[in-house]
Design a protein around this motif. Sequence first.
Motif, PDB file in Angstrom:
ATOM      1  N   ALA B 237       5.143  12.221   9.015  1.00  0.00           N
ATOM      2  CA  ALA B 237       5.251  12.133   7.547  1.00  0.00           C
ATOM      3  C   ALA B 237       6.621  12.604   7.079  1.00  0.00           C
ATOM      4  O   ALA B 237       7.198  12.050   6.130  1.00  0.00           O
ATOM      5  N   SER B 253       3.198  13.515  -4.616  1.00  0.00           N
ATOM      6  CA  SER B 253       2.558  12.284  -4.136  1.00  0.00           C
ATOM      7  C   SER B 253       3.543  11.318  -3.481  1.00  0.00           C
ATOM      8  O   SER B 253       3.152  10.219  -3.067  1.00  0.00           O
ATOM      9  N   ALA B 256       2.443  10.234   0.022  1.00  0.00           N
ATOM     10  CA  ALA B 256       1.269   9.347  -0.040  1.00  0.00           C
ATOM     11  C   ALA B 256       1.679   7.951  -0.504  1.00  0.00           C
ATOM     12  O   ALA B 256       1.210   6.938   0.039  1.00  0.00           O
ATOM     13  N   LEU B 259       3.410   6.107   2.262  1.00  0.00           N
ATOM     14  CA  LEU B 259       2.506   5.715   3.360  1.00  0.00           C
ATOM     15  C   LEU B 259       1.523   4.625   2.953  1.00  0.00           C
ATOM     16  O   LEU B 259       1.209   3.745   3.747  1.00  0.00           O
ATOM     17  N   THR B 260       1.026   4.713   1.740  1.00  0.00           N
ATOM     18  CA  THR B 260      -0.094   3.829   1.374  1.00  0.00           C
ATOM     19  C   THR B 260       0.202   2.907   0.195  1.00  0.00           C
ATOM     20  O   THR B 260      -0.616   2.051  -0.120  1.00  0.00           O
ATOM     21  N   TYR B 306       0.459  14.956   7.507  1.00  0.00           N
ATOM     22  CA  TYR B 306      -0.129  14.312   6.324  1.00  0.00           C
ATOM     23  C   TYR B 306      -1.644  14.415   6.412  1.00  0.00           C
ATOM     24  O   TYR B 306      -2.231  14.118   7.457  1.00  0.00           O
ATOM     25  N   GLU B 307      -2.262  14.823   5.304  1.00  0.00           N
ATOM     26  CA  GLU B 307      -3.702  15.055   5.338  1.00  0.00           C
ATOM     27  C   GLU B 307      -4.482  14.113   4.419  1.00  0.00           C
ATOM     28  O   GLU B 307      -5.699  14.182   4.363  1.00  0.00           O
ATOM     29  N   GLY B 308      -3.794  13.277   3.681  1.00  0.00           N
ATOM     30  CA  GLY B 308      -4.479  12.481   2.646  1.00  0.00           C
ATOM     31  C   GLY B 308      -5.114  11.203   3.174  1.00  0.00           C
ATOM     32  O   GLY B 308      -5.266  11.002   4.382  1.00  0.00           O
ATOM     33  N   GLU B 309      -5.494  10.342   2.256  1.00  0.00           N
ATOM     34  CA  GLU B 309      -6.084   9.040   2.540  1.00  0.00           C
ATOM     35  C   GLU B 309      -5.044   8.101   3.157  1.00  0.00           C
ATOM     36  O   GLU B 309      -3.866   8.160   2.794  1.00  0.00           O
ATOM     37  N   LEU B 310      -5.497   7.230   4.027  1.00  0.00           N
ATOM     38  CA  LEU B 310      -4.550   6.302   4.655  1.00  0.00           C
ATOM     39  C   LEU B 310      -4.800   4.836   4.301  1.00  0.00           C
ATOM     40  O   LEU B 310      -4.109   3.955   4.789  1.00  0.00           O
TER      41      LEU B 310
END
Lengths: 316, 316
Positions: B237, B253, B256, B259-260, B306-310
């Motif tokens: 990340a 953010s 995030a 990444l997404t 990174y710990e969030g949604e992918l």
Amino acid sequence: MKEFELIQHIFQASIMADTRGRDDILLGIGDDCAQIAVPSDQSLVFSMDTLVEGRHFPFDADPVDIGYRAVASCVSDLAAMGAKPAFFTLGLTLPDSDPQWLAGLAQGMAELAEPIGLALVGGDTTKGPLTITLQVHGYVEKTLAVKRSTAQLGDDIYVTGLLGDAAAAVPIVTGEWQVSSERFDYFYERYWRPQHRLIFAMAMKRVAHAMMDISDGLAQDVQHILKASHKGAVLQASALPISVPLREWQPDSAVALALTGGDDYELCFTAAKTQADEVALIAQTLGLECTKVGEVVETGFVVQGYEGELSGWQHF
Amino acid sequence: MKEFELIQHIFQASIMADTRGRDDILLGIGDDCAQIAVPSDQSLVFSMDTLVEGRHFPFDADPVDIGYRAVASCVSDLAAMGAKPAFFTLGLTLPDSDPQWLAGLAQGMAELAEPIGLALVGGDTTKGPLTITLQVHGYVEKTLAVKRSTAQLGDDIYVTGLLGDAAAAVPIVTGEWQVSSERFDYFYERYWRPQHRLIFAMAMKRVAHAMMDISDGLAQDVQHILKASHKGAVLQASALPISVPLREWQPDSAVALALTGGDDYELCFTAAKTQADEVALIAQTLGLECTKVGEVVETGFVVQGYEGELSGWQHF
């Protein structure tokens, strides 16, 4: 279901995505692009058509019918060039992802596409009002593609098949008019299952001077040939090939439908008078009606024996 | 205005239909099909994209912006193969035929298409909810098209440019969020004017093992490479290339989004570690940021730090 899996699951399950034994298809569905090696002695021809629900086909129609006719209407443009079908792409905009509906659409497309060697190699799926965009691709020798712009003075003008049935069928397929089941079956089929003229067109590519498909009505479409070729034409209304069911059902409007109705997907082409025997032989060999409806003159556009309106289908 | 004249008047007036000096384009707009002679040492690659108003771009957007970005998003798929742009087709579904709006769309398309040699050769125009379907076509040597399926174990994973800006820009371009004019200008440009990576990709086609464009977010898109190549990946990340404006505006953010978030239209590719100098040299020569963000492993998918949604952009 994810965008990527949507097309893949439903269409790859069908035989349309089966590209085994196809040397020309290097990459099909599943990468950023499809990749094609066009045979070295051929050129690539292609046509894009967009079909909107409620405009190009009725709301709530059978997806099998929609699929078949969508491919048929687009393949008709390949025939008009004298090309051999090769592959197609599909842009689908759908209000929702109904697997049964999609399977029906795929089935209808495959019914026509598979026997003629037209493989699905790519596309896109998005959410929105039902809209189908097809791009069909074919191969034809560079110098043998039959254009619109090469009609010659004195050419005979021919059409394949029968004209007017599909336009007459519209109020039947929309459910607006009720007719006998026999009449329903005939016209329903004529609207939803136009027969492709690929073989005839490939046989004719060395004979025809100019060719196009009739999608917006003969009177309008033949004028595209005339405009592109800087010529005129005289047609005979009495020569138009009209089916017995249409003559019996609508004796007064049959000629108008044959001249100005859309959706026939027959071919209109011109050929030298000296080739009349050759044209007749090809038609006879293939068992296809092919009718001389007029001839190319220097200028103007006249339909002898017809007094009505000549404008055809218009989108705006 | 008639269907036929609509595209012709507006688009042929623009330089996009100028196919003079193009040996490959035998027939452009105006016949049943376009006709192309693919150069004998090249294969044809193509990709179709459908863009729906309100879904892929905001309602009431500037048609110049819509046109530019529509071509950019589609051209990005050509870059992902290492291909040279050649020609495109355009399926337009329009609620009405507003000449000024169409001229804007054509101008935006031409701004990108013309300098890269992407000629408009055909299409279809229909009435209905605003939907734009593009099919872009390019040429690449048969054996040099860069696929998704050929990532190798131990490859480095790279991305071009900066990630996350376009996704961050969405509430700005829809008018949902008000920001300073400086911030507005930066993100508006980043959303509407993605820069093509064609030259970089053509230079990289002999170096990269696998490549694709990032349209639905890096995390989702890189997994398409992994799935097609039967491999896994570890990303860092902290390595993600994020712009200073995005870091300053949304420090929490930014990762995030990088990444997404979708709509970046940058490239993600893999190359052998032994080629790192070559990759750096190409990037430096072309003045393009190119960042190593991870590497290909045997299996699994991990983003370290990174710990969030992918999950990324999905249409259904």
